[in-house]
Motif scaffolding. Structure first.
Motif, PDB file in Angstrom:
ATOM      1  N   VAL A 160       1.872   5.392  63.835  1.00 31.31           N
ATOM      2  CA  VAL A 160       0.662   4.838  63.968  1.00 31.31           C
ATOM      3  C   VAL A 160       0.147   4.194  62.808  1.00 31.31           C
ATOM      4  CG1 VAL A 160      -1.833   5.874  64.101  1.00 31.31           C
ATOM      5  CG2 VAL A 160       0.099   6.811  65.764  1.00 31.31           C
ATOM      6  N   SER A 161       0.656   4.755  61.611  1.00 34.45           N
ATOM      7  CA  SER A 161       0.134   4.061  60.475  1.00 34.45           C
ATOM      8  C   SER A 161       0.736   2.452  60.208  1.00 34.45           C
ATOM      9  CB  SER A 161       0.435   4.629  59.070  1.00 34.45           C
ATOM     10  OG  SER A 161       0.122   5.799  59.050  1.00 34.45           O
ATOM     11  N   VAL A 162       1.990   2.227  60.740  1.00 32.74           N
ATOM     12  CA  VAL A 162       2.634   0.973  60.749  1.00 32.74           C
ATOM     13  C   VAL A 162       1.827   0.403  61.975  1.00 32.74           C
ATOM     14  CG1 VAL A 162       4.670  -0.164  61.554  1.00 32.74           C
ATOM     15  CG2 VAL A 162       4.806   1.891  60.060  1.00 32.74           C
ATOM     16  N   ILE A 163       1.686   0.659  62.953  1.00 31.66           N
ATOM     17  CA  ILE A 163       0.991  -0.112  64.049  1.00 31.66           C
ATOM     18  C   ILE A 163      -0.597  -0.460  63.607  1.00 31.66           C
ATOM     19  CG2 ILE A 163      -0.096  -0.058  66.419  1.00 31.66           C
ATOM     20  CD1 ILE A 163       2.375   1.667  67.148  1.00 31.66           C
ATOM     21  N   ASP A 164      -1.096   0.440  62.901  1.00 33.92           N
ATOM     22  CA  ASP A 164      -2.665   0.185  62.502  1.00 33.92           C
ATOM     23  C   ASP A 164      -2.175  -0.992  61.566  1.00 33.92           C
ATOM     24  OD1 ASP A 164      -4.023   1.808  63.909  1.00 33.92           O
ATOM     25  OD2 ASP A 164      -4.075   3.336  62.255  1.00 33.92           O
ATOM     26  N   GLN A 165      -1.423  -0.915  60.452  1.00 31.03           N
ATOM     27  CA  GLN A 165      -1.120  -2.192  59.513  1.00 31.03           C
ATOM     28  C   GLN A 165      -0.978  -3.381  60.142  1.00 31.03           C
ATOM     29  OE1 GLN A 165      -2.012  -2.056  55.959  1.00 31.03           O
ATOM     30  NE2 GLN A 165      -2.855   0.026  56.689  1.00 31.03           N
ATOM     31  N   ALA A 166      -0.227  -3.504  61.300  1.00 32.77           N
ATOM     32  CA  ALA A 166       0.050  -4.623  61.832  1.00 32.77           C
ATOM     33  C   ALA A 166      -1.101  -5.103  62.586  1.00 32.77           C
ATOM     34  CB  ALA A 166       1.443  -4.322  62.858  1.00 32.77           C
ATOM     35  N   LYS A 167      -1.591  -4.184  63.060  1.00 29.38           N
ATOM     36  CA  LYS A 167      -2.831  -4.787  63.829  1.00 29.38           C
ATOM     37  C   LYS A 167      -3.901  -5.348  62.848  1.00 29.38           C
ATOM     38  CE  LYS A 167      -2.955  -2.315  68.025  1.00 29.38           C
ATOM     39  NZ  LYS A 167      -3.602  -1.200  69.009  1.00 29.38           N
ATOM     40  N   LEU A 168      -4.037  -4.983  61.813  1.00 29.09           N
ATOM     41  CA  LEU A 168      -4.918  -5.575  60.447  1.00 29.09           C
ATOM     42  C   LEU A 168      -4.333  -6.414  60.188  1.00 29.09           C
ATOM     43  CD1 LEU A 168      -5.764  -2.179  58.614  1.00 29.09           C
ATOM     44  CD2 LEU A 168      -7.326  -3.425  60.048  1.00 29.09           C
ATOM     45  N   ALA A 169      -3.180  -7.013  60.234  1.00 29.47           N
ATOM     46  CA  ALA A 169      -2.429  -8.403  59.902  1.00 29.47           C
ATOM     47  C   ALA A 169      -2.570  -9.248  60.831  1.00 29.47           C
ATOM     48  CB  ALA A 169      -1.040  -7.958  59.586  1.00 29.47           C
ATOM     49  N   GLY A 170      -3.351  -8.946  61.915  1.00 29.89           N
ATOM     50  CA  GLY A 170      -3.685  -9.914  62.987  1.00 29.89           C
ATOM     51  C   GLY A 170      -2.740  -9.916  64.269  1.00 29.89           C
ATOM     52  N   ILE A 171      -1.668  -8.967  64.122  1.00 30.22           N
ATOM     53  CA  ILE A 171      -0.843  -9.246  65.268  1.00 30.22           C
ATOM     54  C   ILE A 171      -1.373  -8.326  66.432  1.00 30.22           C
ATOM     55  CG2 ILE A 171       1.744  -8.539  66.078  1.00 30.22           C
ATOM     56  CD1 ILE A 171       2.330  -8.966  63.214  1.00 30.22           C
ATOM     57  N   ASN A 172      -1.468  -9.167  67.540  1.00 31.54           N
ATOM     58  CA  ASN A 172      -1.996  -8.390  68.845  1.00 31.54           C
ATOM     59  C   ASN A 172      -1.013  -7.840  69.954  1.00 31.54           C
ATOM     60  OD1 ASN A 172      -4.634  -9.244  68.063  1.00 31.54           O
ATOM     61  ND2 ASN A 172      -4.457 -11.163  68.836  1.00 31.54           N
ATOM     62  N   ASN A 173       0.226  -8.551  69.676  1.00 30.58           N
ATOM     63  CA  ASN A 173       1.183  -8.036  70.688  1.00 30.58           C
ATOM     64  C   ASN A 173       2.244  -7.205  69.880  1.00 30.58           C
ATOM     65  OD1 ASN A 173       3.068  -7.885  72.586  1.00 30.58           O
ATOM     66  ND2 ASN A 173       3.395 -10.039  72.952  1.00 30.58           N
ATOM     67  N   ILE A 174       2.303  -5.821  70.159  1.00 26.44           N
ATOM     68  CA  ILE A 174       3.257  -5.037  69.326  1.00 26.44           C
ATOM     69  C   ILE A 174       3.894  -4.010  70.472  1.00 26.44           C
ATOM     70  CG2 ILE A 174       3.239  -2.908  67.781  1.00 26.44           C
ATOM     71  CD1 ILE A 174       0.627  -4.078  66.673  1.00 26.44           C
ATOM     72  N   ASN A 175       5.217  -4.141  70.506  1.00 20.44           N
ATOM     73  CA  ASN A 175       6.020  -3.539  71.193  1.00 20.44           C
ATOM     74  C   ASN A 175       6.976  -2.508  70.286  1.00 20.44           C
ATOM     75  OD1 ASN A 175       5.722  -5.092  73.834  1.00 20.44           O
ATOM     76  ND2 ASN A 175       5.900  -6.935  71.984  1.00 20.44           N
ATOM     77  N   LEU A 176       7.504  -1.477  71.003  1.00 22.24           N
ATOM     78  CA  LEU A 176       8.371  -0.661  70.498  1.00 22.24           C
ATOM     79  C   LEU A 176       9.852  -0.692  70.930  1.00 22.24           C
ATOM     80  CD1 LEU A 176       6.293   2.746  70.448  1.00 22.24           C
ATOM     81  CD2 LEU A 176       6.704   1.128  68.499  1.00 22.24           C
ATOM     82  N   ALA A 177      10.682  -0.863  70.406  1.00 26.23           N
ATOM     83  CA  ALA A 177      12.113  -0.801  70.838  1.00 26.23           C
ATOM     84  C   ALA A 177      12.737   0.409  71.275  1.00 26.23           C
ATOM     85  CB  ALA A 177      13.040  -1.578  69.638  1.00 26.23           C
ATOM     86  N   THR A 178      13.268   0.248  72.439  1.00 25.97           N
ATOM     87  CA  THR A 178      14.002   1.484  73.085  1.00 25.97           C
ATOM     88  C   THR A 178      15.090   1.142  73.555  1.00 25.97           C
ATOM     89  OG1 THR A 178      13.030   1.063  75.046  1.00 25.97           O
ATOM     90  CG2 THR A 178      11.777   2.487  73.495  1.00 25.97           C
ATOM     91  N   VAL A 179      15.973   2.251  73.961  1.00 24.37           N
ATOM     92  CA  VAL A 179      17.308   1.929  74.790  1.00 24.37           C
ATOM     93  C   VAL A 179      17.022   2.176  76.110  1.00 24.37           C
ATOM     94  CG1 VAL A 179      19.585   2.987  74.851  1.00 24.37           C
ATOM     95  CG2 VAL A 179      18.566   2.829  72.599  1.00 24.37           C
ATOM     96  N   ALA A 180      17.584   1.246  76.761  1.00 22.12           N
ATOM     97  CA  ALA A 180      17.254   1.430  78.313  1.00 22.12           C
ATOM     98  C   ALA A 180      17.844   2.580  79.087  1.00 22.12           C
ATOM     99  CB  ALA A 180      17.775   0.094  78.909  1.00 22.12           C
ATOM    100  N   GLY A 181      17.044   3.385  79.689  1.00 23.46           N
ATOM    101  CA  GLY A 181      17.471   4.807  80.086  1.00 23.46           C
ATOM    102  C   GLY A 181      17.803   4.643  81.875  1.00 23.46           C
ATOM    103  N   GLU A 182      18.178   5.721  82.319  1.00 23.84           N
ATOM    104  CA  GLU A 182      18.554   5.408  83.810  1.00 23.84           C
ATOM    105  C   GLU A 182      17.437   5.880  84.553  1.00 23.84           C
ATOM    106  OE1 GLU A 182      22.061   5.665  85.103  1.00 23.84           O
ATOM    107  OE2 GLU A 182      22.865   5.138  83.173  1.00 23.84           O
TER     108      GLU A 182
END
Length: 136
Positions: free
Chosen positions: A114-136
């Motif tokens: 959440v801290s990382v996402i908050d800092q990214a939003k404060l940097a002006g980034i609106n489109n934030i995604n989390l990388a995952t491994v595709a599951g079944e």
């Protein structure tokens, strides 16, 4: 006899293949492939991503940020920490706005994520995604 030797050397000279044009073509092709190659920046660390059924592939022109299992925040192979996210990504986002993909290890605490996402939003980034491994 001398004239037959001269004829032979002239005949041998005319049978040699000139490789200069072939080398020119090879170098031009090499330059073409180097210039047109797209280099994808990686985060520089291996992260054990969580699995998600709703995973989808995103475009290649994105910002990649990794959070390791020991809490390091990595961008382009450098540990920038949570404090460096806003300045680093803000500077990049001002020039060329792109989506951010966070590659967080599955053992990372929610508080750090959440801290990382908050800092990214404060940097002006609106489109934030989390990388995952595709599951079944």
């Amino acid at each position: 006899m001398k004239s037959s030797l001269d004829a032979r050397t002239t005949e041998q000279e005319s049978q040699d293949i000139d490789l200069a044009p072939l080398l020119d073509v090879v170098f031009i092709l090499l330059i073409f492939f180097i210039v047109t190659t797209v280099f994808v920046k990686e985060t520089g660390v291996e992260v054990d991503k969580p699995t998600a059924v709703s995973s989808q592939n995103l475009q290649k022109t994105v910002l990649l940020l990794a959070i390791t299992s020991d809490g390091q925040v990595m961008y382009s192979g450098t540990n920038i920490g949570v404090a460096g996210i806003r300045s680093t990504l803000g500077h990049i986002n001002d020039k060329d706005p792109r989506p951010l993909i966070i590659q967080a290890d599955k053992t990372v605490t929610t508080e750090l994520l959440v801290s990382v996402i908050d800092q990214a939003k404060l940097a002006g980034i609106n489109n934030i995604n989390l990388a995952t491994v595709a599951g079944e």
